[in-house]
Design a protein around this motif. Structure first.
Motif, mmCIF file in Angstrom:
data_model
loop_
_atom_site.group_PDB
_atom_site.id
_atom_site.type_symbol
_atom_site.label_atom_id
_atom_site.label_comp_id
_atom_site.label_asym_id
_atom_site.label_seq_id
_atom_site.Cartn_x
_atom_site.Cartn_y
_atom_site.Cartn_z
ATOM 1 N N ASP A 161 17.690 -18.950 1.673
ATOM 2 C CA ASP A 161 16.748 -18.171 2.453
ATOM 3 C C ASP A 161 15.546 -18.373 1.891
ATOM 4 O OD1 ASP A 161 18.998 -17.216 3.806
ATOM 5 O OD2 ASP A 161 19.104 -15.186 2.749
ATOM 6 N N GLY A 162 14.624 -18.544 3.043
ATOM 7 C CA GLY A 162 13.059 -18.774 2.843
ATOM 8 C C GLY A 162 12.862 -20.075 2.189
ATOM 9 N N PRO A 163 11.693 -20.176 1.339
ATOM 10 C CA PRO A 163 10.845 -18.882 0.981
ATOM 11 C C PRO A 163 10.208 -18.708 1.954
ATOM 12 C CG PRO A 163 10.221 -20.806 -0.269
ATOM 13 C CD PRO A 163 11.342 -21.307 0.376
ATOM 14 N N TYR A 164 10.022 -17.357 2.493
ATOM 15 C CA TYR A 164 9.175 -17.283 3.796
ATOM 16 C C TYR A 164 7.670 -17.193 3.485
ATOM 17 C CZ TYR A 164 13.607 -15.173 4.511
ATOM 18 O OH TYR A 164 15.113 -14.936 4.912
ATOM 19 N N THR A 165 6.998 -17.395 4.764
ATOM 20 C CA THR A 165 5.674 -17.522 4.682
ATOM 21 C C THR A 165 4.968 -16.832 5.536
ATOM 22 O OG1 THR A 165 5.418 -19.220 6.491
ATOM 23 C CG2 THR A 165 6.050 -20.190 4.461
ATOM 24 N N VAL B 42 7.697 -22.012 14.512
ATOM 25 C CA VAL B 42 8.941 -21.941 14.910
ATOM 26 C C VAL B 42 9.599 -21.705 13.527
ATOM 27 C CG1 VAL B 42 10.916 -23.558 15.787
ATOM 28 C CG2 VAL B 42 8.647 -23.566 16.804
ATOM 29 N N GLY B 43 10.856 -20.973 13.266
ATOM 30 C CA GLY B 43 11.697 -21.079 12.347
ATOM 31 C C GLY B 43 12.836 -22.050 12.523
ATOM 32 N N HIS B 44 13.032 -23.135 11.922
ATOM 33 C CA HIS B 44 13.937 -24.298 12.224
ATOM 34 C C HIS B 44 15.296 -23.799 12.102
ATOM 35 C CE1 HIS B 44 15.725 -28.388 11.045
ATOM 36 N NE2 HIS B 44 16.043 -27.971 12.203
ATOM 37 N N ARG B 45 15.718 -23.084 10.950
ATOM 38 C CA ARG B 45 17.274 -22.835 10.852
ATOM 39 C C ARG B 45 17.434 -21.446 10.568
ATOM 40 N NH1 ARG B 45 18.916 -26.777 6.170
ATOM 41 N NH2 ARG B 45 20.875 -26.010 6.817
ATOM 42 N N ARG C 5 9.845 -18.139 7.798
ATOM 43 C CA ARG C 5 9.059 -19.548 7.239
ATOM 44 C C ARG C 5 8.724 -20.411 8.403
ATOM 45 N NH1 ARG C 5 10.097 -24.852 5.148
ATOM 46 N NH2 ARG C 5 12.203 -25.081 6.291
ATOM 47 N N ILE C 6 7.543 -20.114 9.009
ATOM 48 C CA ILE C 6 6.921 -21.090 10.190
ATOM 49 C C ILE C 6 5.661 -21.786 9.553
ATOM 50 C CG2 ILE C 6 8.043 -19.303 11.749
ATOM 51 C CD1 ILE C 6 4.957 -17.793 11.759
ATOM 52 N N ASP C 7 5.493 -21.877 8.286
ATOM 53 C CA ASP C 7 4.224 -22.572 7.979
ATOM 54 C C ASP C 7 5.029 -23.650 7.130
ATOM 55 O OD1 ASP C 7 1.607 -20.772 8.335
ATOM 56 O OD2 ASP C 7 3.366 -19.643 7.823
ATOM 57 N N TYR C 8 4.525 -25.040 7.359
ATOM 58 C CA TYR C 8 5.256 -26.113 6.951
ATOM 59 C C TYR C 8 4.165 -27.157 6.289
ATOM 60 C CZ TYR C 8 9.153 -24.772 9.964
ATOM 61 O OH TYR C 8 10.383 -24.262 10.657
ATOM 62 N N GLN C 9 4.757 -28.052 5.591
ATOM 63 C CA GLN C 9 4.056 -29.194 5.238
ATOM 64 C C GLN C 9 5.295 -30.349 5.633
ATOM 65 O OE1 GLN C 9 1.469 -30.103 2.175
ATOM 66 N NE2 GLN C 9 0.776 -27.825 1.948
ATOM 67 N N VAL C 10 4.852 -31.019 6.692
ATOM 68 C CA VAL C 10 5.840 -32.101 7.224
ATOM 69 C C VAL C 10 5.325 -33.455 7.115
ATOM 70 C CG1 VAL C 10 6.953 -32.764 9.474
ATOM 71 C CG2 VAL C 10 6.536 -30.407 8.947
ATOM 72 N N PHE D 279 12.694 -29.735 16.254
ATOM 73 C CA PHE D 279 12.666 -29.773 14.664
ATOM 74 C C PHE D 279 13.838 -30.536 13.966
ATOM 75 C CE2 PHE D 279 9.426 -26.860 15.624
ATOM 76 C CZ PHE D 279 8.613 -26.742 14.584
ATOM 77 N N ASP D 280 15.060 -30.159 14.730
ATOM 78 C CA ASP D 280 16.448 -31.175 14.394
ATOM 79 C C ASP D 280 15.841 -32.515 14.475
ATOM 80 O OD1 ASP D 280 17.848 -28.897 14.080
ATOM 81 O OD2 ASP D 280 18.463 -28.871 15.981
ATOM 82 N N ARG D 281 15.288 -32.969 15.593
ATOM 83 C CA ARG D 281 14.914 -34.318 15.825
ATOM 84 C C ARG D 281 13.669 -34.767 15.105
ATOM 85 N NH1 ARG D 281 16.148 -32.574 21.205
ATOM 86 N NH2 ARG D 281 13.854 -31.844 21.809
#
Length: 285
Positions: A224-228, A161-164, A244-249, A188-190
């Motif tokens: 913008d990005g950084p894209y993954t 998921v791309g959040h924004r 950017r759909i790869d995250y560290q949350v 992701f907003d939540r």
């Protein structure tokens, strides 16, 4: 252990293919302490043979051979691990095999939980999207449990998921596609909203904030990005037309320990060993 712990995450798009294209050289030079992988698509024996004896490996393969699969490789052994997301009946509904793997690590008297997550890609108006909704619901429930149970936790991997709007180069052309649907983005907003506050999602729905932190966005800022991830079609990589759909949350306490964040973008299209680039974060321990 070093004063910082380097955690990297990458969708390898098949670890055997990735190693044939040069992943091993990156692993050897990366300085990574904990490596979370998605779409491993291999057996335990393949992973162990490729990574070598210096790594401790946890692996949850997909029940459907040749698909999904998550793994966590670490320089030190984990103290405990858990497979799957939610209760058994939930796991059956969301088809979570090969998609969620938790590992606990001790360091300096503290404990860190790292989760390798591979969220469903989904497809609008199909059972694949229904599975994605259920997975996101279960993820949110587990995030609430984790934040109540432990101070330091990181969910890393391919969230699909791309959040924004910052997270997708061509966002206007994707607002009706899975991966950038308003309902997906509202989760992701939540997830990233202040804990306990009522959050109005981009789709107009309301719900409580979970209080977790998107390390990439906090570190990079409003850019913008950084894209993954980049499509293999056309000149997407060369033009940096990515997602950017790869995250560290991470939990707020772990977010305060971030020393550095980077996307290990490949030097050129022909040096890529996956269509995703590794996301690398150094944490002060």
């Amino acid at each position: 252990m070093a004063e910082t712990l380097r955690v990297a995450s990458v969708n390898v798009n098949g670890i055997r293919a990735a190693y044939r294209k040069g992943m091993g050289d990156w692993v050897d030079s990366s300085g990574v302490d904990v490596l979370a992988m998605q779409e491993v698509r291999a057996d335990d024996s393949h992973i162990l043979e490729l990574l070598g004896d210096e790594w401790h490996v946890l692996h949850d393969p997909c029940e459907i051979k040749g698909r999904a699969g998550v793994a966590i490789a670490s320089r030190v052994p984990s103290t405990a691990h858990r497979i799957g997301l939610g209760a058994v009946e939930v796991q059956e509904q969301i088809q979570s095999s090969g998609r969620w793997l938790e590992a606990d690590f001790d360091f300096g008297g503290g404990s860190l939980t790292v989760i390798s997550n591979y969220t469903h890609s989904g497809e609008v108006d199909t059972p694949r999207q229904e599975a994605k909704w259920a997975f996101l619901d279960a993820m949110g429930a587990r995030m609430s449990e984790l934040s109540a149970e432990r101070e330091l936790a990181a969910i890393v991997g391919d969230f699909n998921v791309g959040h924004r709007e910052f997270d997708i180069k061509n966002w206007r052309g994707n607002v009706k596609r899975s991966g950038f649907l308003p309902r997906e983005r509202a989760y992701f907003d939540r997830f990233f909203g202040p804990l306990g506050e009522t959050i109005t999602g981009v789709d107009g729905t309301e719900g409580p904030g979970f209080g977790w932190v998107d390390v990439g966005r906090r570190f990079a800022g409003e850019v913008d990005g950084p894209y993954t991830w980049w499509s293999n079609r056309g000149q997407a990589f060369d033009n940096d037309t990515g997602w950017r759909i790869d995250y560290q949350v991470v939990t707020p306490a772990l977010a305060e320990r971030v020393v550095d964040y980077r996307v290990a973008r490949y030097p050129s299209y022909d040096t890529r060993w996956s269509d995703h680039a590794p996301v690398v974060v150094d944490y002060r321990i």
